[in-house]
Every structure is written in C-alpha cells, then in structure tokens.
Design an enzyme around this catalytic site. Structure first.
Site, PDB file in Angstrom:
ATOM      1  CG  ASP A   1     -10.094  -1.368   4.699  1.00 24.44           C
ATOM      2  OD1 ASP A   1      -9.665  -1.832   3.628  1.00 24.44           O
ATOM      3  OD2 ASP A   1      -9.452  -1.388   5.768  1.00 24.44           O
TER       4      ASP A   1
ATOM      5  CE  LYS B   1      -3.640  -2.637   2.152  1.00 24.35           C
ATOM      6  NZ  LYS B   1      -4.312  -3.139   3.320  1.00 24.35           N
TER       7      LYS B   1
ATOM      8  CD  GLN C   1      -3.407  -4.766   6.454  1.00 26.64           C
ATOM      9  OE1 GLN C   1      -3.580  -3.733   5.804  1.00 26.64           O
ATOM     10  NE2 GLN C   1      -3.660  -5.956   5.944  1.00 26.64           N
TER      11      GLN C   1
HETATM   12  N1  GUN Z   1      -6.504  -7.710   5.891  1.00 22.82           N
HETATM   13  C1  GUN Z   1      -6.724  -8.515   4.818  1.00 22.82           C
HETATM   14  N2  GUN Z   1      -7.406  -7.854   3.860  1.00 22.82           N
HETATM   15  C2  GUN Z   1      -7.621  -6.605   4.335  1.00 22.82           C
HETATM   16  C3  GUN Z   1      -8.255  -5.456   3.791  1.00 22.82           C
HETATM   17  O1  GUN Z   1      -8.803  -5.438   2.686  1.00 22.82           O
HETATM   18  N3  GUN Z   1      -8.258  -4.342   4.602  1.00 22.82           N
HETATM   19  C4  GUN Z   1      -7.693  -4.348   5.841  1.00 22.82           C
HETATM   20  N4  GUN Z   1      -7.769  -3.230   6.543  1.00 22.82           N
HETATM   21  N5  GUN Z   1      -7.100  -5.402   6.364  1.00 22.82           N
HETATM   22  C5  GUN Z   1      -7.056  -6.521   5.614  1.00 22.82           C
END
Ligand code: GUN
Length: 291
Positions: free
Chosen positions: A120, A53, A97
């Site tokens: 998200d 990211k 996350q």
């Molecule tokens: N962990 C696995 N996939 C995701 C996601 O799409 N967003 C977040 N925040 N954590 C994750």
C-alpha cells in the site's frame, strides 16, 4: 467541445498485461508472487474492494491469501498476524484493508508491516522514500493518477496542478509524486483542503485539477479553467431516482463541457488503483529475490 475521456479501464488492462508477463517470468524463476490481505469486520464497501483485488490477482496469476477477522479483534492479535506474515518468505505483499474499527490504532498496524512488504506504500519508511525521491513502493491511488496521466500523454512538467484533498492515502503522496524532478513530475503543486478559504480561487488556476475529497459533485463546472485536465478520484454512492449510483467529486456532466480531458466515475482512476497494487506485489516479489 466535449472533453476527451481518459479511459482508466483500457490503461488498467494494459498494465494488467504487463504484470501478467512479469508474474510468468517470476514463476519461471520459482517465485510465485503472493499477496496477503487482511479484512477486519463486515463493511460492505471494504468487502467489495477486496473482491476486486482478488479478481485481478486471479487474472494476473498472483496468489492472494485472505484473512477475514472479526470486528472485535484486538490490535494485539492483528499485529501478531502481521508479524507472522512478515516472517513468511512465501508472502511478498501485505495489505490491511482500511478503515479499521475505532478501537484499533491505524498507524500502529501500518507500522507493524515490513516496509518491503508494504504494497500500500503507507509505512512511514516508504512515505519518506517517496518524499526524498528514492525507489519505493508508492501508494496505489496516487501512482494510478500519475500513470493515468503519463500513459494518456498528459505532461505535468511546468504545469500548475491543484489537488483538492490532503489525505494520507491520496492528497499528500500525490503532492510528493508530482513535485519530483522526474518524468510525470516537475509540476507546481497547490493543495487545497477543508481549511482552504474559497477553494474556487485556486481551482480556476489549475492546468491540472485533481479532486480527492470524498464529496459528491463538490467541484462544479465554474470552478474549472477552460481546457484544464480534470482527474476525479472520488467514488461516492448516492441514491438518485430510487437507484444507487457511483459518482465522483466532480460534476461530470457539466465539467466535461469545460475541461479538455476528464476521467469518468466509474471507469477512470478506480480500475487503475487495483492494477497499481498488482504492480507493487510484483515489485515486492522481485525484491525478495534480491534480498
Ligand atoms: N481503503 C480505501 N482505500 C484503501 C487503500 O488504498 N488501501 C487500503 N489498505 N485500504 C483502503
């Protein structure tokens, strides 16, 4: 005949260029899109996802502020940080996350994020908007799957789509996206999950089969209707011949001889997911001008 590969990397690059352009326009208006990422603990997979990211943010000109918190942080402290980011007008998107340590209630944390900064798309307000078909921040992986199909010329309208997996992150929002009366929707959707008896009965009926269950090679070639489109959302780390490999939820090597189009792992849905996150940050930054 071998299936056509759906190239997530190329389509993600296309989206990245669109985002880069939008970021430049926003910056010329005095708004520098900014994403705050909260990472709790030392889980290597979570660190790797956050690094991806950060890399893409850099490429498109989005500012990313990373908050690394100790595994033992209390829910109260974590939510206090979220409240301060909600109040910070320089921050347009907030991402925590997942997964979080067991002593923290995930839903309390998600609900603490302002819905208009929830890039998200996990907040119940945004999920509700998705269900009712309102413009909103859509969660990144379902949006990635939908964009991957639309931009590859795959029509979902009138097709029978079977989703394997009912997670809040992928299966449930994807089901809602695909049933909407919109371009990229209008599909007849069946959702299979761990409680489904004889999953193969359903998967063999799919014109479009989307697998997001998190089990390496769960879907074998005999579970796929000849000529179906297969989208593999799974990313599983396996040890094979002394090496660690990333493989999907679909037995790709055999499935590619049955499907008409298929996503590889890696290089399918994965790169698209981060690109859709960037799109959401730009959307949230654009909304910040409006409000
Ligand atoms: N962990 C696995 N996939 C995701 C996601 O799409 N967003 C977040 N925040 N954590 C994750």
């Amino acid at each position: 005949m071998a299936a056509i590969l759906i190239d997530g990397k190329t389509i993600a690059t296309e989206i990245k260029l669109e985002v880069k352009d939008l970021v430049s326009k926003l910056r010329s208006q005095g708004v520098h899109p900014c994403l705050a990422v909260i990472l709790v603990g030392t889980d290597p997979a979570s660190h790797a996802y956050v690094s991806a990211k950060r890399r893409m943010s850099q490429e498109v000109g989005i500012r990313l502020i990373q908050h690394n918190l100790l595994q033992g942080i209390s829910e109260f402290e974590l939510i206090r940080l979220i409240h301060s980011l909600n109040a910070d007008s320089e921050v347009h998107g907030i991402l925590v996350q997942l997964p979080l340590p067991a002593h923290i209630e995930e839903h309390n944390v998600i609900e603490a994020i302002s819905p208009e900064k929830d890039v998200d798309g996990f907040h119940p307000c945004n999920v509700g908007c998705l269900v009712t078909g309102l413009d909103t921040l859509i969660s990144c992986t379902p949006h990635a799957v939908s964009q991957l199909m639309t931009r590859s010329g795959i029509s979902t309208s009138g097709k029978h789509t079977v989703i394997v997996g009912r997670s809040n992150i992928v299966g449930k929002p994807l089901m809602n996206l695909l049933v909407q009366k919109t371009v990229g929707g209008n599909s007849t959707v069946t959702v299979c999950h761990s409680g489904t008896k004889n999953i193969k009965n359903f998967t063999v009926q799919a014109d479009i089969l989307i697998v997001a269950i998190g089990k390496a090679r769960l879907v074998s070639a005999d579970m796929i209707k000849p000529g179906a489109v297969v989208i593999d959302v799974g990313i599983n780390r396996v040890e094979e011949n002394g090496k660690t490999r990333l493989i999907g939820d679909v037995d790709f090597d055999h499935a590619r001889n049955v499907a008409s189009m298929i996503t590889p792992v890696p290089g399918g849905v994965g790169p698209m997911t981060v690109a859709m996150l960037m799109k959401n940050v730009v959307k949230a930054a654009t909304w910040s001008i409006r409000t």
